[in-house]
Design a protein around this motif. Structure first.
Motif, PDB file in Angstrom:
ATOM      1  N   ASP A 259       0.814  -1.219   0.000  1.00  0.00           N
ATOM      2  CA  ASP A 259       0.000   0.000   0.000  1.00  0.00           C
ATOM      3  C   ASP A 259       0.849   1.272   0.000  1.00  0.00           C
ATOM      4  OD1 ASP A 259       1.051  -0.291   2.493  1.00  0.00           O
ATOM      5  OD2 ASP A 259      -0.802   0.190   3.578  1.00  0.00           O
ATOM      6  N   ASP A 260       2.141   1.136  -0.348  1.00  0.00           N
ATOM      7  CA  ASP A 260       3.043   2.296  -0.359  1.00  0.00           C
ATOM      8  C   ASP A 260       3.125   2.847  -1.787  1.00  0.00           C
ATOM      9  OD1 ASP A 260       4.987   4.191  -0.176  1.00  0.00           O
ATOM     10  OD2 ASP A 260       6.509   2.885   0.708  1.00  0.00           O
ATOM     11  N   PRO A 261       2.468   3.994  -2.063  1.00  0.00           N
ATOM     12  CA  PRO A 261       2.472   4.531  -3.432  1.00  0.00           C
ATOM     13  C   PRO A 261       3.749   5.286  -3.773  1.00  0.00           C
ATOM     14  CG  PRO A 261       1.232   6.003  -2.006  1.00  0.00           C
ATOM     15  CD  PRO A 261       1.660   4.816  -1.147  1.00  0.00           C
ATOM     16  N   HIS A 262       4.626   5.485  -2.797  1.00  0.00           N
ATOM     17  CA  HIS A 262       5.801   6.324  -3.015  1.00  0.00           C
ATOM     18  C   HIS A 262       7.077   5.521  -3.189  1.00  0.00           C
ATOM     19  CE1 HIS A 262       3.364   9.820  -2.118  1.00  0.00           C
ATOM     20  NE2 HIS A 262       3.001   9.281  -0.964  1.00  0.00           N
ATOM     21  N   HIS A 263       6.972   4.223  -3.332  1.00  0.00           N
ATOM     22  CA  HIS A 263       8.173   3.396  -3.396  1.00  0.00           C
ATOM     23  C   HIS A 263       8.291   2.773  -4.778  1.00  0.00           C
ATOM     24  CE1 HIS A 263      11.586   1.346  -1.844  1.00  0.00           C
ATOM     25  NE2 HIS A 263      11.278   1.592  -0.584  1.00  0.00           N
ATOM     26  N   ALA A 264       9.412   3.006  -5.435  1.00  0.00           N
ATOM     27  CA  ALA A 264       9.585   2.538  -6.815  1.00  0.00           C
ATOM     28  C   ALA A 264      10.266   1.173  -6.891  1.00  0.00           C
ATOM     29  CB  ALA A 264      10.398   3.563  -7.598  1.00  0.00           C
ATOM     30  N   PHE A 265      10.613   0.590  -5.745  1.00  0.00           N
ATOM     31  CA  PHE A 265      11.427  -0.624  -5.756  1.00  0.00           C
ATOM     32  C   PHE A 265      10.674  -1.806  -5.151  1.00  0.00           C
ATOM     33  CE2 PHE A 265      14.276   3.008  -5.506  1.00  0.00           C
ATOM     34  CZ  PHE A 265      15.118   2.775  -6.582  1.00  0.00           C
ATOM     35  N   ASP A 266      11.009  -3.004  -5.666  1.00  0.00           N
ATOM     36  CA  ASP A 266      10.474  -4.228  -5.078  1.00  0.00           C
ATOM     37  C   ASP A 266      11.217  -4.594  -3.810  1.00  0.00           C
ATOM     38  OD1 ASP A 266       8.638  -4.512  -7.136  1.00  0.00           O
ATOM     39  OD2 ASP A 266      10.075  -5.604  -8.390  1.00  0.00           O
ATOM     40  N   GLU A 267      12.424  -4.072  -3.659  1.00  0.00           N
ATOM     41  CA  GLU A 267      13.211  -4.279  -2.444  1.00  0.00           C
ATOM     42  C   GLU A 267      14.004  -3.008  -2.182  1.00  0.00           C
ATOM     43  OE1 GLU A 267      17.140  -6.443  -4.271  1.00  0.00           O
ATOM     44  OE2 GLU A 267      15.418  -7.701  -3.732  1.00  0.00           O
ATOM     45  N   PRO A 268      14.480  -2.795  -0.947  1.00  0.00           N
ATOM     46  CA  PRO A 268      15.200  -1.558  -0.631  1.00  0.00           C
ATOM     47  C   PRO A 268      16.404  -1.362  -1.553  1.00  0.00           C
ATOM     48  CG  PRO A 268      14.641  -2.739   1.374  1.00  0.00           C
ATOM     49  CD  PRO A 268      14.323  -3.654   0.230  1.00  0.00           C
ATOM     50  N   PRO A 269      16.609  -0.128  -2.048  1.00  0.00           N
ATOM     51  CA  PRO A 269      17.741   0.132  -2.936  1.00  0.00           C
ATOM     52  C   PRO A 269      19.056   0.164  -2.172  1.00  0.00           C
ATOM     53  CG  PRO A 269      16.614   2.169  -2.433  1.00  0.00           C
ATOM     54  CD  PRO A 269      15.797   1.079  -1.810  1.00  0.00           C
ATOM     55  N   ALA A 270      20.141  -0.046  -2.898  1.00  0.00           N
ATOM     56  CA  ALA A 270      21.469   0.062  -2.301  1.00  0.00           C
ATOM     57  C   ALA A 270      21.901   1.522  -2.379  1.00  0.00           C
ATOM     58  CB  ALA A 270      22.455  -0.828  -3.051  1.00  0.00           C
ATOM     59  N   ILE A 271      21.958   2.171  -1.235  1.00  0.00           N
ATOM     60  CA  ILE A 271      22.247   3.602  -1.162  1.00  0.00           C
ATOM     61  C   ILE A 271      23.317   3.844  -0.106  1.00  0.00           C
ATOM     62  CG2 ILE A 271      21.294   5.877  -0.563  1.00  0.00           C
ATOM     63  CD1 ILE A 271      18.613   4.943  -1.506  1.00  0.00           C
TER      64      ILE A 271
END
Length: 423
Positions: A259-271
């Motif tokens: 339900d998170d509309p602001h997340h573009a990734f299927d898993e957390p990005p490497a940042i």
């Protein structure tokens, strides 16, 4: 015509956080001006992070250091007492422009003592014009030194903090007595116009702070990097909004939900986030950053900052209040797309969606979404980075801005009143 010999005055010079002043001085010298640098206080060792700072520190006149020598202090004031009318005008000005209360009066009398020593130094060195940066206490000293010596002065006003207490710092009186005022943005000029008499508005000129674009070589960023490098550069104080950046980073690294509309990734990005700078909040921020991929570097020299930016993918500055941040210009010159807040003069530099992203100040959700957008789109980062470098080269090159400032020094020295122009 011989170029006027200049003196530059700030509260502390040089500082790692004010490299734009060093660049301006260097650019004016390159144009042929002699520039005598003066500092009220002696700069702390933590700011002398590179050869440029150490060289400037060695050649700078330290006003308080000279005032601590009783013979120098007494000799300077006896010199100006030989012109009693001028001396009393300066003393009266110190008294009438002092903030209310005993402490305010006391500080302005101290500034008057400092001004006597500075004025003697300027006169002994044949200075034709005194220029101040920041417009707070050191500008009070500049105004009083000008009254004592008869050497005209001008100042560059930045904001935002001086506009929080304009009456305390008497920017109306400083603007009225200055030959001209350099404002770093249209927004800054408009704020000064709120408090200065309309009769002086045509002496308020836009002269941007600037960078040396060639110092920040654009780098071809790898599109398939495993880790996206984020960078923040600035003083670690509340006004810079770093806690929101850490909060946004922590949220971004949490596993996404359906339900998170602001997340573009299927898993957390490497940042990874590099925080360059120091200040009163560093210990608290380091504690807040525990468990996050964050590195604190402390202050770094201009060359080291340029090197860090050359490896950056995104620059983030989530400030609550700014003038027109030079650090954004540095990042943009390095072709790094920027994320920052829609405040003050920032939109005069950053165009949302073109050379960066603007978010509402104080909004960690919007900040996270902006970081998410750029982390997920290397092509967009590349386009914005290239547009940012073009913007800086066109409008924020220190060589061009110094020529504008030099022209103002020359025109006013010749007794000509330049019509107000955005230059």
């Amino acid at each position: 015509m011989t170029l006027p010999k200049l003196a530059y005055l700030t509260g502390e010079y040089p500082r790692a956080s004010d490299t734009f002043i060093q660049r301006e001085v260097a650019a004016l010298r390159a144009l042929g001006h002699e520039v005598e640098t003066c500092s009220i206080r002696t700069t702390g060792a933590e700011h002398l992070v590179g050869p440029e700072q150490r060289a400037e520190h060695a050649r700078t006149f330290k006003v308080l250091e000279a005032c601590k020598q009783p013979t120098a202090l007494i000799r300077a004031h006896l010199r100006w007492m030989r012109k009693p009318a001028r001396y009393m005008r300066a003393l009266k000005l110190a008294w009438t422009t002092a903030p209310k209360g005993f402490k305010g009066r006391l500080y302005n009398l101290i500034y008057f003592l400092e001004a006597g020593v500075l004025a003697a130094h300027l006169a002994d060195n044949g200075v034709d014009h005194l220029h101040n940066h920041i417009a707070k206490a050191s500008c009070t000293v500049a105004m009083l030194a000008s009254t004592l010596s008869g050497i005209p002065y001008s100042f560059t006003i930045h904001g935002p903090d001086i506009f929080f207490e304009p009456h305390h710092w008497r920017i109306d009186e400083k603007a009225a007595r200055a030959r001209f005022v350099a404002c770093i943005s249209d927004f800054c000029r408009s704020q000064l116009m709120c408090f200065a008499d309309q009769a002086h508005w045509d002496r308020f000129h836009i002269v941007h702070c600037g960078v040396e674009p060639d110092r920040y070589k654009p780098t071809d960023h790898e599109t398939e990097k495993w880790v996206t490098e984020l960078v923040f550069v600035g003083r670690l104080a509340a006004v810079k909004g770093v806690p929101l950046l850490l909060d946004a980073l922590r949220r971004l690294l949490q596993p996404p939900t359906s339900d998170d509309p602001h997340h573009a990734f299927d898993e957390p990005p490497a940042i990874h986030l590099t925080i360059v700078g120091d200040g009163p909040d560093r210990a608290a921020l380091e504690q807040q950053a525990e468990g996050l991929p964050v590195t604190f570097t402390g202050y770094r020299s201009q060359s080291e900052v340029a090197q860090i930016l050359s490896k950056a993918d995104i620059f983030v500055l989530p400030s609550f209040a700014e003038g027109l941040p030079v650090v954004l210009m540095e990042a943009m010159a390095a072709s790094v797309p920027v994320i920052t807040t829609r405040i003050a003069g920032v939109p005069e530099l950053v165009t949302h969606g073109y050379n960066g992203l603007l978010v509402p100040p104080g909004n960690a959700t919007a900040l996270r979404a902006a970081i998410d957008t750029l982390v997920s789109d290397p092509d967009l980062r590349s386009k914005m980075g290239a547009a940012g470098r073009d913007t800086v080269k066109a409008d924020f090159d220190i060589a061009s801005e110094a020529r504008k400032l030099s022209w103002l020094f020359e025109e006013y020295a010749a007794g000509r009143q330049p019509r107000w122009t955005r230059l």
